[in-house]
Enzyme design. Structure first.
Site, PDB file in Angstrom:
ATOM      1  N   LYS A  40     108.839  78.819  60.380  1.00 55.06           N
ATOM      2  CA  LYS A  40     108.053  78.013  59.430  1.00 55.06           C
ATOM      3  C   LYS A  40     107.123  77.069  60.189  1.00 55.06           C
ATOM      4  O   LYS A  40     107.271  76.916  61.416  1.00 55.06           O
ATOM      5  CB  LYS A  40     108.997  77.220  58.537  1.00 55.06           C
ATOM      6  CG  LYS A  40     109.744  76.111  59.254  1.00 55.06           C
ATOM      7  CD  LYS A  40     110.784  75.458  58.363  1.00 55.06           C
ATOM      8  CE  LYS A  40     111.538  74.403  59.145  1.00 55.06           C
ATOM      9  NZ  LYS A  40     112.802  74.043  58.526  1.00 55.06           N
ATOM     10  N   TYR A  47      89.190  52.141  74.202  1.00 53.49           N
ATOM     11  CA  TYR A  47      89.040  51.314  73.003  1.00 53.49           C
ATOM     12  C   TYR A  47      89.790  49.993  73.135  1.00 53.49           C
ATOM     13  O   TYR A  47      90.939  49.962  73.578  1.00 53.49           O
ATOM     14  CB  TYR A  47      89.583  52.039  71.766  1.00 53.49           C
ATOM     15  CG  TYR A  47      88.597  53.044  71.202  1.00 53.49           C
ATOM     16  CD1 TYR A  47      87.374  52.621  70.686  1.00 53.49           C
ATOM     17  CD2 TYR A  47      88.887  54.396  71.204  1.00 53.49           C
ATOM     18  CE1 TYR A  47      86.458  53.539  70.179  1.00 53.49           C
ATOM     19  CE2 TYR A  47      87.995  55.319  70.699  1.00 53.49           C
ATOM     20  CZ  TYR A  47      86.777  54.886  70.192  1.00 53.49           C
ATOM     21  OH  TYR A  47      85.889  55.794  69.701  1.00 53.49           O
TER      22      TYR A  47
HETATM   23  C1  LIG Z   1     113.947  74.300  59.335  1.00 54.48           C
HETATM   24  C2  LIG Z   1     115.197  74.840  58.819  1.00 54.48           C
HETATM   25  C3  LIG Z   1     116.159  75.381  59.685  1.00 54.48           C
HETATM   26  C4  LIG Z   1     116.011  75.351  61.195  1.00 54.48           C
HETATM   27  O1  LIG Z   1     116.348  74.091  61.723  1.00 54.48           O
HETATM   28  P1  LIG Z   1     116.311  73.832  63.304  1.00 54.48           P
HETATM   29  O2  LIG Z   1     116.914  72.486  63.441  1.00 54.48           O
HETATM   30  O3  LIG Z   1     114.887  73.847  63.713  1.00 54.48           O
HETATM   31  O4  LIG Z   1     117.085  74.900  63.960  1.00 54.48           O
HETATM   32  C5  LIG Z   1     117.286  75.952  59.128  1.00 54.48           C
HETATM   33  N1  LIG Z   1     117.460  75.986  57.789  1.00 54.48           N
HETATM   34  C6  LIG Z   1     116.576  75.470  56.938  1.00 54.48           C
HETATM   35  C7  LIG Z   1     116.828  75.547  55.484  1.00 54.48           C
HETATM   36  C8  LIG Z   1     115.420  74.865  57.414  1.00 54.48           C
HETATM   37  O5  LIG Z   1     114.539  74.356  56.565  1.00 54.48           O
END
Ligand SMILES: *Cc1c(COP(=O)(O)O)cnc(C)c1O
Length: 404
Positions: free
Chosen positions: A34, A298
């Site tokens: 994702k 800056y």
């Molecule tokens: C993002 C996510 C994961 C993965 O989590 P990590 O800590 O990056 O391994 C697993 N399950 C769900 C439902 C998530 O949204």
């Protein structure tokens, strides 16, 4: 190119195989890609992970799922041999078309969602039952259905029709990186209750999944022997969903104060052997020398205390470089790696430009490649300085990605 991000195919694959081995034969590892594979590029990463053995991908929405499907097809995997793709965030009615068209597996948690999906399936005269995963809310109050009456309503609905099949049941832990977490313990109890309720309903999902990277590597919890037991009771397979660790990072493990141990020794080795996958490089676009007592950047937050040699890098906060890495004379900020040495960031990180101190690196020359993020300056370093987690650092990187 002035600035780019290299993604190591070999390291990504090695991390997947390492996690898979740590999870053991009884636990599959879903690869979470994702948020554009945590900033690494889902199109680049998905085919690599599939070749390394991933049978499941996790994306956040239908559009990401479509991207992953396209990347796998492009890489030469015919549709029917592609891994499954789980859409993990709640979908809207308007997403149903994309979900069905690309054969994605949505996570659902309400009868309304199921009905909307069923209508789309009818409109498309879908023959085979369409598979969904059901999320159980066991204590995050974020997504999912609660065990008891709300779950009962969904199970009843699923039991009376044949267009949609319950293929998986999942939950998500709020404190997976805490060893001996009371919160995880109570989430587990609720999840077990929910699974028992599902077993009673007569439905037989093929997958039961929970946990994330921290779970695989959590000496108290991982690799979830109880999840496998739970799955076996239903004739299902158990799975853990890993994201961050695939990309070579892990949250620090913490111990709940009353955690009695003993801490198993196999799992901490997992984090020690993870390899960072992303290397962000930028080339020096200008060099200059300044006298003592000149103000830099800056608001002139940094004043030279001696003659200095400064290099300009064409990266800044618009590209994902955190502004908290800025420095003043009183406060050290971040650094980059140039010719194997640390070059401290001086003054404020600007939108697309950052000044680094190369006084101590006389060989630094125009066009030299600096490591902005990678070996010697990790997302953990950026996160510590910026007061956040490595997840946020990685996701924010916007540069063009190349597979290496
Ligand atoms: C993002 C996510 C994961 C993965 O989590 P990590 O800590 O990056 O391994 C697993 N399950 C769900 C439902 C998530 O949204």
């Amino acid at each position: 190119m002035k600035s780019w991000v290299e993604i190591s195919e070999q390291r990504l694959a090695a991390n997947y195989r390492l996690l898979s081995a740590a999870a053991g034969n009884d636990l599959s590892v879903l690869a979470v890609v994702k948020a554009n594979a945590y900033g690494h590029g889902a199109e680049l990463c998905a085919p690599v992970l599939a070749a390394a053995g991933a049978q499941w991908f996790g994306v956040t929405d239908a559009a990401e799922g479509a991207t992953v499907r396209a990347a796998l097809t492009e890489a030469g995997t015919p549709a029917k041999h592609q891994p499954r793709v789980l859409v993990m965030s709640e979908s809207l009615d308007e997403d149903a078309e994309t979900i069905v068209h690309h054969r994605l597996t949505p996570v659902v948690s309400s009868v309304d969602q199921l009905e909307s999906l069923a209508r789309t399936l009818q409109d498309r005269h879908q023959q085979q039952p369409f598979e969904v995963h059901l999320e159980i809310d066991t204590g995050m109050a974020r997504q999912g259905v609660s065990p008891g009456a709300p779950l009962h309503r969904i199970l009843e609905w699923l039991g009376t029709q044949s267009t949609i099949r319950l293929d998986g049941v999942m939950t998500h832990f709020a404190s997976a990186e805490i060893a001996g977490s009371h919160q995880t313990a109570s989430q587990r109890i609720l999840f077990e209750e929910a699974v028992a309720q599902i077993a009673t309903s007569g439905l037989r999902p093929g997958w039961i999944h929970a946990g994330n990277s921290s779970t695989v590597d959590n000496p108290a919890e991982g690799p979830l022997p109880w999840l496998d037991t739970l799955a076996r009771g239903l004739g299902a397979r158990a799975m853990v969903r890993s994201g961050l660790a695939l990309y070579g990072y892990a949250l620090p493990l913490e111990c709940e104060q009353s955690y009695p141990g003993p801490v198993k020794t196999v799992t901490p080795q997992v984090r020690a052997r993870l390899q960072t996958v992303m290397t962000w490089r930028a080339r020096i676009t200008a060099l200059r020398e300044i006298e003592a007592d000149e103000r830099i950047g800056y608001n002139g937050t940094f004043t030279s205390e001696r003659r200095m040699r400064l290099a300009l890098l064409p990266v800044g906060y618009a590209d994902g470089l955190r502004r908290e890495l800025s420095s003043t004379n009183a406060h050290r900020g971040g650094w980059v790696i140039l010719r194997g040495e640390r070059a401290p960031i001086v003054g404020r990180v600007s939108m697309n430009l950052t000044i680094v101190d190369v006084t101590a690196i006389p060989a630094a020359a125009l066009g030299d490649e600096a490591i902005v993020l990678g070996e010697g300056i990790t997302a953990d370093d950026h996160a510590r300085i910026a007061g956040t987690i490595p997840y946020e650092i990685l996701c924010a990187v916007k540069e063009k990605r190349v597979l290496r």
